[in-house]
Enzyme design. Structure first.
Site, short mmCIF file in Angstrom:
data_model
loop_
_atom_site.label_atom_id
_atom_site.label_comp_id
_atom_site.label_asym_id
_atom_site.label_seq_id
_atom_site.Cartn_x
_atom_site.Cartn_y
_atom_site.Cartn_z
CD GLU A 187 -3.20 1.01 1.86
OE1 GLU A 187 -3.99 1.96 1.86
OE2 GLU A 187 -3.43 -0.07 2.44
CB THR A 188 4.09 2.08 1.60
OG1 THR A 188 3.61 1.94 2.94
CG2 THR A 188 5.11 3.21 1.53
#
Length: 132
Positions: free
Chosen positions: A52-53
């Protein structure tokens, strides 16, 4: 890197180090040490956070400094366990539209073998920095 990189932020706590960052490709590493589940394996949630980062960074580069984004869906498939070393995540776009962007993240171990593949979809808003 956008946002706050203070020590209390998750990216810092997980030890994620961004090596390359553009709208077309984001690459980062994360240590297995400190990110294990109780059985000594890399925690699937740590892989999800790495994915997700990276997708969020790619979307931020795509939407620009005057836009904003939010993740709306993340899915991960875990392929193999990792007990030590570093994992490397590579994020590339599958679709970059006006309102939606979808990214694929491939996470590999030190030997280059797949550990996890993930897909993140982000909702994009352009020209809204003043409204944040």
């Amino acid at each position: 890197m956008p946002g706050d990189l203070a020590p209390e932020q998750l990216t810092h706590r997980l030890g994620i180090e961004v090596k390359e960052w553009s709208a077309e490709r984001v690459v980062a590493t994360m240590p297995v040490a400190g990110n294990r589940q109780p059985f000594g394996l890399l925690h699937g949630g740590a892989s999800a956070a790495l994915a997700e980062t990276l997708g969020s960074l790619a979307a931020a580069a795509y939407v620009g400094s005057d836009g904003m984004l939010v993740g709306v869906e993340l899915n991960c498939t875990h392929h193999r366990a990792v007990r030590e070393g570093l994992v490397t995540g590579v994020c590339e776009p599958l679709h970059q539209g006006n309102q939606i962007a979808t990214y694929q993240v491939t996470i590999t171990n030190d030997s280059g073998r797949p550990v996890c593949t993930a897909r993140l979809t982000c909702l994009l808003r352009r020209g809204t920095a003043a409204q944040r």
